[in-house]
Design an enzyme around this catalytic site. Sequence first.
Site, PDB file in Angstrom:
ATOM      1  N   HIS A 129       0.878  -1.188   0.000  1.00 13.03           N
ATOM      2  CA  HIS A 129       0.000   0.000   0.000  1.00 13.03           C
ATOM      3  C   HIS A 129       0.911   1.234   0.000  1.00 13.03           C
ATOM      4  O   HIS A 129       2.040   1.177   0.503  1.00 13.03           O
ATOM      5  CB  HIS A 129      -0.835  -0.037   1.277  1.00 13.03           C
ATOM      6  CG  HIS A 129      -1.880   1.017   1.396  1.00 13.03           C
ATOM      7  ND1 HIS A 129      -1.598   2.290   1.834  1.00 13.03           N
ATOM      8  CD2 HIS A 129      -3.207   0.989   1.153  1.00 13.03           C
ATOM      9  CE1 HIS A 129      -2.715   2.992   1.853  1.00 13.03           C
ATOM     10  NE2 HIS A 129      -3.711   2.231   1.450  1.00 13.03           N
ATOM     11  N   ASP A 206       3.320  -4.406   7.960  1.00 16.11           N
ATOM     12  CA  ASP A 206       2.073  -3.652   7.840  1.00 16.11           C
ATOM     13  C   ASP A 206       0.919  -4.644   8.021  1.00 16.11           C
ATOM     14  O   ASP A 206       0.606  -5.425   7.120  1.00 16.11           O
ATOM     15  CB  ASP A 206       2.024  -2.984   6.450  1.00 16.11           C
ATOM     16  CG  ASP A 206       0.680  -2.312   6.175  1.00 16.11           C
ATOM     17  OD1 ASP A 206      -0.251  -2.474   6.980  1.00 16.11           O
ATOM     18  OD2 ASP A 206       0.573  -1.631   5.140  1.00 16.11           O
ATOM     19  N   GLN A 209      -4.324  -5.191   6.964  1.00 13.76           N
ATOM     20  CA  GLN A 209      -5.320  -6.123   6.406  1.00 13.76           C
ATOM     21  C   GLN A 209      -5.247  -7.497   7.065  1.00 13.76           C
ATOM     22  O   GLN A 209      -6.005  -8.393   6.688  1.00 13.76           O
ATOM     23  CB  GLN A 209      -5.128  -6.273   4.887  1.00 13.76           C
ATOM     24  CG  GLN A 209      -5.336  -5.005   4.095  1.00 13.76           C
ATOM     25  CD  GLN A 209      -6.772  -4.472   4.144  1.00 13.76           C
ATOM     26  OE1 GLN A 209      -7.706  -5.161   4.567  1.00 13.76           O
ATOM     27  NE2 GLN A 209      -6.964  -3.229   3.723  1.00 13.76           N
ATOM     28  N   LYS A 232     -10.218  -0.922  10.650  1.00 19.49           N
ATOM     29  CA  LYS A 232     -10.405  -2.076   9.760  1.00 19.49           C
ATOM     30  C   LYS A 232     -10.751  -3.328  10.565  1.00 19.49           C
ATOM     31  O   LYS A 232     -10.982  -4.388   9.994  1.00 19.49           O
ATOM     32  CB  LYS A 232      -9.135  -2.308   8.939  1.00 19.49           C
ATOM     33  CG  LYS A 232      -8.848  -1.194   7.934  1.00 19.49           C
ATOM     34  CD  LYS A 232      -7.712  -1.570   7.043  1.00 19.49           C
ATOM     35  CE  LYS A 232      -7.086  -0.398   6.316  1.00 19.49           C
ATOM     36  NZ  LYS A 232      -7.931   0.210   5.305  1.00 19.49           N
ATOM     37  N   CYS A 370      -4.867   2.525  -3.641  1.00 17.76           N
ATOM     38  CA  CYS A 370      -3.647   3.039  -2.992  1.00 17.76           C
ATOM     39  C   CYS A 370      -2.498   2.039  -3.119  1.00 17.76           C
ATOM     40  O   CYS A 370      -1.675   1.898  -2.200  1.00 17.76           O
ATOM     41  CB  CYS A 370      -3.870   3.399  -1.524  1.00 17.76           C
ATOM     42  SG  CYS A 370      -5.138   4.640  -1.298  1.00 17.76           S
TER      43      CYS A 370
END
Length: 412
Positions: A129, A206, A209, A232, A370
């Site tokens: 991302h 990261d 997700q 999220k 993104c």
Amino acid sequence: MCVLQWGIRMRLDIHKDFPILDQNIHGRPLVYLDSAASSQKPKAVIEAMTHYYEHDHANIHRGIYTLSERATVLHDQARDRVKQFINAKSSAEIIFVRGTTEAINLAAHSYGRSQLRAGDEIIVSVMEHHANIVPWQMLAASVGAHIKVIPLLPTGDLDMENYASLFSPRTRLVAITHASNVLGTVNPIKKITAIAHAHHVPVLVDGAQAVPHLSVDVQDLDCDFYVFSAHKMYGPTGIGVLYGKQALLENMPPWQGGGDMIAQVSFSGTTYAPLPAKFEAGTPAIAEAIGLHAAIDYIETIGMPAIMAHEAALMAYAKTRLGDIPGFRFIGMAKEKVGVIAFTLDDIHPHDMGTILDRSGIAIRAGHHCAMPLVMSLGLPAVARVSFGIYSRRADVDALVKGLYAVKKVLA
Ligand code: C6P
């Protein structure tokens, strides 16, 4: 047995925990298929935040009165809950920030600018991302470092052989996503970390997700930093987490200066507070921390194994139903995926698809997500994406399939 029980509950009434889902859009029941952009919030989270504002709100770490003490305890408890959720060693390793983006910027500014020099190298992957690309580019430009990029295999998996070959004596950091927001690919973080550590290189993961879909144990992954956003994972916007190993965080300079992050201030010099306060200048997002706490409670009441089982079953169903539509093409076929499906349909522009589906109450995302380098590497201007949450149902997939046939008819 437990998974089965919760699996049944999930089909029956999880949906009812999310008040926003009970509405019509353009006269049709809302079908929300954009949870990867932001999940919806259960009543438990909304009520925890409302209760806090109605009963306990004051600024924290400042007052010597009851309300401030109460708010401080609630904020501290939220940090402890996050520590437990990702199995950090200590609550001092949990830094509250605004979200994944801010967490990576903090790491790039503080760790990056203090540790990297001209000629050093940072490894990222094609599937990142922008939040895990641009801060490193800005850092690279300011110190004269270089970015190296791990390519993908045709399946949408990382090319691990290429990854292992990218290290040099100048490699200083690997910054990699746990799960891709476009392909859904789940990366082998333990393996990635072990390879980096063999070269004495730290790894930032990261997890934006991953946290809503997978059990995350930062000690087991052995990553050096792990970052994610509450919004999220059924929590509020405006709060996220930077986890860092304590020894690394201790050695990093503060990023922002101001109230709450100091030990002593004078015009002859200032000393800083210990972790985690050193990285949390100013009044934090207190209600949001309480909302995040409630979101973790909500997830853990259902249980990650049950959530994963539900999402795996839904993905299998969606793949079969969608795969039957003529002209439907899946983007990203990795074996291990979170509940994300990117696709194209005939040569219909994803934005047209999204706009027409919205007229039927179906919310999907379309564009570059993104992740421009990834989408460009696929040779596409844009892709459509549906993503599932804990509340997603087979009926949502059925509505999507019907909607996509309608899109084909309108644009035929
Ligand atoms: N992806 C999506 O629709 P923030 O905005 O800071 O909460 O999260 C940024 C971010 C970082 N990493 C990954 C892997 C992400 O997916 C996201 C956010 C959303 O895919 C909005 S672009």
